[in-house]
Scaffold this motif. Structure first.
Motif, mmCIF file in Angstrom:
data_model
loop_
_atom_site.group_PDB
_atom_site.id
_atom_site.type_symbol
_atom_site.label_atom_id
_atom_site.label_comp_id
_atom_site.label_asym_id
_atom_site.label_seq_id
_atom_site.Cartn_x
_atom_site.Cartn_y
_atom_site.Cartn_z
ATOM 1 N N LEU A 446 21.886 -69.744 74.709
ATOM 2 C CA LEU A 446 20.513 -69.225 74.590
ATOM 3 C C LEU A 446 20.508 -67.696 74.616
ATOM 4 C CD1 LEU A 446 18.565 -71.762 76.833
ATOM 5 C CD2 LEU A 446 18.520 -71.568 74.339
ATOM 6 N N LEU A 447 21.337 -67.120 75.471
ATOM 7 C CA LEU A 447 21.442 -65.661 75.497
ATOM 8 C C LEU A 447 21.965 -65.133 74.160
ATOM 9 C CD1 LEU A 447 22.897 -64.969 79.061
ATOM 10 C CD2 LEU A 447 20.667 -64.274 78.204
ATOM 11 N N ALA A 448 22.957 -65.821 73.602
ATOM 12 C CA ALA A 448 23.495 -65.421 72.305
ATOM 13 C C ALA A 448 22.436 -65.531 71.212
ATOM 14 C CB ALA A 448 24.710 -66.278 71.955
ATOM 15 N N LEU A 449 21.597 -66.569 71.289
ATOM 16 C CA LEU A 449 20.533 -66.743 70.302
ATOM 17 C C LEU A 449 19.526 -65.597 70.381
ATOM 18 C CD1 LEU A 449 19.165 -68.525 68.159
ATOM 19 C CD2 LEU A 449 17.987 -69.715 70.019
ATOM 20 N N ILE A 450 19.158 -65.205 71.607
ATOM 21 C CA ILE A 450 18.236 -64.076 71.777
ATOM 22 C C ILE A 450 18.847 -62.808 71.189
ATOM 23 C CG2 ILE A 450 17.139 -62.567 73.479
ATOM 24 C CD1 ILE A 450 15.730 -65.180 73.381
ATOM 25 N N ALA A 451 20.125 -62.576 71.502
ATOM 26 C CA ALA A 451 20.785 -61.363 71.021
ATOM 27 C C ALA A 451 20.888 -61.352 69.498
ATOM 28 C CB ALA A 451 22.171 -61.243 71.653
ATOM 29 N N LEU A 452 21.240 -62.491 68.907
ATOM 30 C CA LEU A 452 21.420 -62.546 67.455
ATOM 31 C C LEU A 452 20.091 -62.414 66.712
ATOM 32 C CD1 LEU A 452 24.167 -65.321 67.174
ATOM 33 C CD2 LEU A 452 24.414 -62.873 66.678
ATOM 34 N N THR A 453 19.045 -63.060 67.203
ATOM 35 C CA THR A 453 17.749 -62.920 66.542
ATOM 36 C C THR A 453 17.215 -61.498 66.687
ATOM 37 O OG1 THR A 453 16.684 -63.802 68.559
ATOM 38 C CG2 THR A 453 17.092 -65.347 66.748
ATOM 39 N N SER A 454 17.489 -60.859 67.838
ATOM 40 C CA SER A 454 17.093 -59.458 68.016
ATOM 41 C C SER A 454 17.847 -58.562 67.035
ATOM 42 C CB SER A 454 17.388 -58.999 69.445
ATOM 43 O OG SER A 454 16.607 -59.707 70.384
ATOM 44 N N LEU A 455 19.121 -58.828 66.880
ATOM 45 C CA LEU A 455 19.924 -58.035 65.948
ATOM 46 C C LEU A 455 19.441 -58.232 64.520
ATOM 47 C CD1 LEU A 455 22.333 -56.191 65.379
ATOM 48 C CD2 LEU A 455 23.784 -58.246 65.291
ATOM 49 N N GLY A 456 19.152 -59.484 64.146
ATOM 50 C CA GLY A 456 18.654 -59.748 62.802
ATOM 51 C C GLY A 456 17.369 -59.003 62.512
ATOM 52 N N ALA A 457 16.442 -58.991 63.475
ATOM 53 C CA ALA A 457 15.183 -58.270 63.292
ATOM 54 C C ALA A 457 15.432 -56.778 63.131
ATOM 55 C CB ALA A 457 14.266 -58.533 64.491
ATOM 56 N N ARG A 458 16.338 -56.237 63.913
ATOM 57 C CA ARG A 458 16.614 -54.801 63.845
ATOM 58 C C ARG A 458 17.236 -54.399 62.514
ATOM 59 N NH1 ARG A 458 15.807 -56.123 68.776
ATOM 60 N NH2 ARG A 458 15.497 -54.635 70.473
ATOM 61 N N LEU A 459 17.987 -55.295 61.921
ATOM 62 C CA LEU A 459 18.629 -54.989 60.649
ATOM 63 C C LEU A 459 17.700 -55.207 59.455
ATOM 64 C CD1 LEU A 459 22.147 -56.586 61.258
ATOM 65 C CD2 LEU A 459 21.519 -54.160 61.385
ATOM 66 N N LEU A 460 16.732 -56.113 59.593
ATOM 67 C CA LEU A 460 15.911 -56.499 58.449
ATOM 68 C C LEU A 460 14.539 -55.839 58.408
ATOM 69 C CD1 LEU A 460 16.734 -60.338 58.373
ATOM 70 C CD2 LEU A 460 17.649 -58.533 56.878
ATOM 71 N N LEU A 461 13.948 -55.550 59.568
ATOM 72 C CA LEU A 461 12.596 -54.999 59.586
ATOM 73 C C LEU A 461 12.615 -53.516 59.215
ATOM 74 C CD1 LEU A 461 11.157 -56.689 62.809
ATOM 75 C CD2 LEU A 461 10.632 -57.239 60.421
#
Length: 473
Positions: A446-461
């Motif tokens: 779950l921690l990895a999921l939070i980190a990965l979705t945060s990273l995806g948003a930072r790269l795409l937004l």
């Protein structure tokens, strides 16, 4: 030099040396906008409740003794910060958990935390007081000794100061205070839940009276900022007639000028471009404003929840771009004529690194929040001393962060200083003992999921920018 010392003495000395280094590196501390406003009260002797009067009154003591500037308050919060971390690290080292002790000291140097802790502001004062209180209790508890009346008095003073130095500190202080001082352990969780609620209600009722009658703070209207922020969010989503307390024409003008934001309320503050809405509220009794706020929420719950969730996402920095304002610590004091100086230029380079890390998923409050939830799911507070302390810290972090769902008007990273410190400290304490692998693996995923979705948003937004002005455009 340290080889002949006991483990606890080594870590205590290390914390003392790091405290001295931090004082020299950041001296005399950074004067934030709020710092300048508070110091103006200290100099003038006229206090109001927009900023915590307890901090301004404490600051006035050093000013009266002839020590001008922010140095005394910076020294106070730095000494408390390292005293708390040093005591906790020493207690862990004495118990044999030397890797955990090293992690505690290293966390005190984590740039996103240390960079913001260098600001002389209420958030740094609160975090320093709470970690000092935690360190005192940890030193006693890990040695299986009673806290004693002297240490209890010190802890109560620190908790009381933290409670008064931020308007929403009660959500962090109440669970931590009960966890640190109430007897019985967390196996008596039902009675502790009732006690936390009682402490929170008492604090909410007494704080305004203390500010007014003991510290002599005049009312500033700060309590109306939350209703205004939420009513603007509702009107933005549900239409100009959703909040009839303010004329529809005003809401339409605010909409045309793109004043409403779920990130912060500052566009509406006096002196900003959309401050004309204040004219519709000037002279209105606080009870009338609060009643209109509640009516708007009841009439348009979907718009309210949409607004609050958007704000919570922004302040927790989950689905946000990489460069999102108010993450990079302020490296220079706000220009002023009060004698509040700026640290050396070495702080600028340090804060660039701190800002990059704070903007990354590793520095996001949402990741620390998830870590605290994992601690609550995995800890065994009734059996393990370290886990009992971990639960107290994790509850404090979770309650504080959850409160931003309903009570928050801005998304500054500094608001999360204590919550992030408490969450990561609780995880360090949790890991001093073996964990059930299956549940721990789920928490890690779950921690990895939070980190990965945060990273995806930072790269795409699309990027916004790092400066405060970017939020007001």
């Amino acid at each position: 030099m340290m080889r002949g010392l006991a483990p606890e003495a080594r870590y205590g000395l290390a914390a003392a040396l790091l405290c001295a280094v931090v004082l020299l590196f950041f001296w005399p501390g950074v004067a934030h906008y709020d710092s300048v406003a508070q110091y103006q009260q200290v100099v003038s002797g006229a206090y109001n409740d927009w900023h915590p009067p307890v901090m301004a009154r404490l600051w006035s003591l050093s000013y009266a003794l002839g020590w001008a500037g922010q140095g005394p308050m910076f020294a106070l919060q730095t000494l408390l910060w390292w005293a708390g971390l040093g005591l906790l690290a020493a207690a862990l080292a004495r118990s044999g958990a030397r890797i955990a002790a090293l992690a505690v000291v290293a966390l005190g140097l984590w740039p996103p935390l240390l960079g913001w802790q260098a600001l002389v502001v209420k958030d740094g004062q609160m975090a320093a007081a709470l970690v000092a209180a935690t360190g005192i209790v940890a030193w006693k508890r890990f040695a299986e000794r009673p806290v004693g009346w002297v240490a209890t008095t010190a802890v109560l003073l620190l908790l009381g100061y933290a409670l008064l130095v931020r308007a929403n500190a009660v959500f962090a202080v109440a669970p931590l205070a009960v966890g640190l001082l109430a007897p019985g352990g967390w196996q008596a969780w039902r009675s502790r839940t009732v006690l936390i609620g009682a402490v929170a209600l008492a604090a909410l009722a007494l704080s305004p009276l203390i500010n007014a009658r003991i510290f002599g703070a005049e009312p500033s209207g700060v309590a109306a900022t939350q209703p205004l922020f939420d009513m603007a969010g509702i009107a933005h989503r549900a239409g100009p007639h959703a909040v009839p307390m303010v004329p529809a024409e005003t809401w339409q003008r605010l909409e045309a000028e793109r004043c409403s934001s779920s990130v912060l309320w500052d566009n509406f503050s006096i002196g900003k471009r959309c401050d004309y809405i204040q004219r519709d509220l000037t002279g209105r009794p606080r009870q009338e404003i609060f009643a209109a706020w509640m009516r708007a929420i009841r009439a348009h719950p979907d718009a309210y929840l949409s607004h609050r969730l958007a704000h919570w996402n922004a302040t927790m920095r989950w689905f946000v771009p990489w460069h999102f304002p108010q993450a990079v610590p302020q490296a220079e004091s706000l220009p002023n004529r009060l004698g509040l100086a700026t640290p050396g230029r070495q702080v600028i380079a340090f804060d660039r690194v701190a800002g990059w890390l704070a903007n990354s998923p590793l520095g996001a409050p949402i990741l620390a929040f998830a870590a605290a939830l994992a601690v609550l799911a995995l800890a065994k507070p009734a059996q393990i001393t370290a886990h009992g302390l971990a639960v107290s810290l994790a509850l404090s972090a979770v309650a504080m962060e959850a409160s931003f769902l309903f009570l928050s008007i801005a998304s500054d990273m500094r608001y999360h200083l204590w919550s992030m410190l408490a969450a990561w400290l609780s995880l360090i304490l949790l890991l001093t003992q073996p964990l059930p692998w299956r549940r721990a693996r789920i928490a890690l995923l779950l921690l990895a999921l939070i980190a990965l979705t945060s990273l995806g948003a930072r790269l795409l937004l699309p990027q916004i920018g790092d400066d405060y002005a970017a939020l007001l455009r």
